[in-house]
Enzyme design. Structure first.
Site, PDB file in Angstrom:
ATOM      1  N   GLU A 125       0.823  -1.204   0.000  1.00  0.00           N
ATOM      2  CA  GLU A 125       0.000   0.000   0.000  1.00  0.00           C
ATOM      3  C   GLU A 125       0.857   1.253   0.000  1.00  0.00           C
ATOM      4  OE1 GLU A 125      -3.130  -0.266   2.949  1.00  0.00           O
ATOM      5  OE2 GLU A 125      -3.206   1.902   3.151  1.00  0.00           O
ATOM      6  N   GLU A 129      -2.543  10.974   2.973  1.00  0.00           N
ATOM      7  CA  GLU A 129      -3.695  11.143   3.864  1.00  0.00           C
ATOM      8  C   GLU A 129      -3.713  12.536   4.472  1.00  0.00           C
ATOM      9  OE1 GLU A 129      -5.166   7.097   5.904  1.00  0.00           O
ATOM     10  OE2 GLU A 129      -3.089   7.608   6.291  1.00  0.00           O
TER      11      GLU A 129
END
Ligand code: NAG
Ligand code: NAG
Ligand code: NAG
Ligand code: NAG
Ligand code: NAG
Length: 369
Positions: A125, A129
């Site tokens: 991943e 964010e």
């Protein structure tokens, strides 16, 4: 003093890692290629794909996995309106090394987390964010094979207001290194070796996921809520993230990527076939609306359609007159019979109309659902 600072740093890292495990937990995949043989193959993008999000997403290329988006002149809006809303989209295509450029505005508000994620089936991943209350920061992160046990992967980067202005967030991912770029400036580099000699380096085919979620939902984990800036105030919603455009580049060319074994190593990924099925879809002109289709019909065809609907109308009228006259002649019993015949005629007209719709435009609309 110094030790207090160390303590608070440790505390921050603990909270941070607590949240990260939640994010990862949210994103478990259906078939884990590290545990199972013969997981579904990953269809390859195999090209460069630019997308303007003022227009509806093509459902051949994208899946809305939660909620729904709203399209405006600015771009696609991902909005939290009420408890546990978390509109999210996911690409059906995968890239195996590549580049992802996203122009977006993150969602404001404490407890609100916006995210751009590249993720593989074995949970490698790569993340961007934003915590809605930290308007001047963006966070970077990565995981390998779903391992979220260490505290040192996340990065936090100061920037101009992430919620008021569109910014260019670009990931550049090769087998040597991974770069996070903000508005043309390199923020962070992770080399293959940095991730424990490559062991935890993201290295398997990724799809693209964009979304916003209430990290500060009061029923969530305490560490997650604190990381997200505190409890979300649903009464102050909507909270909206806006994505203006995207550009995705796949550095490999194939029809699909396949896990050759359970190692999760990049060397084990097999490239299958030559031509991506997505390329044709990407190059297709956008689907036409019904009114565009109508405008493009030759005049003769339009006249025919008008004439046939006029004809149908006339027949219906005659039928009605006939029914009325007949009704006077015969009793109530027979009237109800004729009435049902009239309704049948009407239904035939409607069927014709919907057939016309579905042969033009309507068919496209269905395919896009
Ligand atoms: C996106 O589409 C809108 C509306 O059609 C248009 O105004 C805008 O210029 C487009 N933007 C890009 C980057 O192509
Ligand atoms: C699309 O998303 C829905 C909802 O999460 C899921 O059930 C479905 O399997 C997905 N389809 C594909 C092709 O990924
Ligand atoms: C995850 O990575 C850490 C080092 O970053 C390692 O100590 C740990 O054993 C790994 N966990 C698993 C399940 O392999
Ligand atoms: C966005 O940033 C990337 C990385 O710096 C750059 O290559 C790209 O040209 C930028 N995109 C635009 C449209 O400026
Ligand atoms: C892939 O596309 C190229 C170019 O259009 C074509 O020449 C080739 O035959 C295709 N290969 C396959 C396996 O379909």
């Amino acid at each position: 003093m110094a030790s207090r600072r160390t303590t608070s740093l440790l505390l921050f890292l603990c909270l941070f890692s607590a949240l990260l495990s939640t994010v990862t937990a949210q994103t478990f995949t259906a078939c884990d290629p590290l545990k199972e043989d013969n997981c579904p193959i990953n269809p390859a993008l195999s090209t460069t794909y630019s997308l303007n999000l003022t227009k509806e997403l093509n459902t051949v290329l994208w899946n809305t996995t939660n909620g729904a988006l709203t399209y405006t002149d600015e771009g696609a809006e991902f909005t939290i309106n009420r408890k546990l809303d978390s509109p999210t989209i996911q690409s059906k295509f995968y890239i195996f090394w590549g580049r992802l450029e996203v122009f977006m505005k993150a969602a404001p508000g404490k407890g609100v987390v916006s995210s751009i994620v590249l993720q593989s089936e074995d949970r490698d991943e790569i993340d961007w964010e934003w915590v809605g209350s930290e308007t001047d920061f963006v966070q970077s992160n990565y995981f390998g094979k779903g391992n979220d046990s260490s505290f040192d992967r996340g990065g936090k980067h100061e920037m101009g207001n992430a919620m008021n202005d569109f910014h260019n967030y670009t990931l550049h991912w090769t087998k040597e290194k991974l770069e996070w770029w903000l508005d043309g400036k390199l923020l962070r580099t992770l080399t293959y070796d940095d991730a424990e000699g490559g062991k935890w380096y993201p290295q398997t085919p990724m799809n693209v996921r964009l979304g916003v979620w209430p990290g500060g939902d009061p029923d969530g984990r305490k560490g997650t809520i604190e990381w997200a800036g505190g409890e979300i105030d649903y009464d102050a919603s909507p909270y909206t993230m806006v994505v203006k455009s995207l550009k995705v580049e796949d550095f490999s060319t194939a029809e699909a990527y396949k896990y050759g074994d359970k190692s999760g190593d990049w060397e084990s990924i097999e490239l299958i076939g030559a031509n991506s099925t997505f390329i044709e879809e990407i190059n297709k002109p956008p689907p036409k609306s019904l009114s565009q289709k109508w405008a493009e019909l030759p005049n003769g065809a339009k006249i025919a359609v008008y004439a046939s609907s006029a004809g149908v109308g006339l027949i219906a009228l005659l039928a009605l007159i006939f029914v009325c006259i007949k009704q006077r002649r015969v009793g109530r019993k027979e009237y109800s019979l004729e009435e049902s015949k009239f309704i049948t005629d009407q239904n035939n007209t409607m069927t014709m109309q919907s057939k016309w719709n579905s042969n033009n435009g309507g068919y496209q609309e269905l395919r896009r659902i």
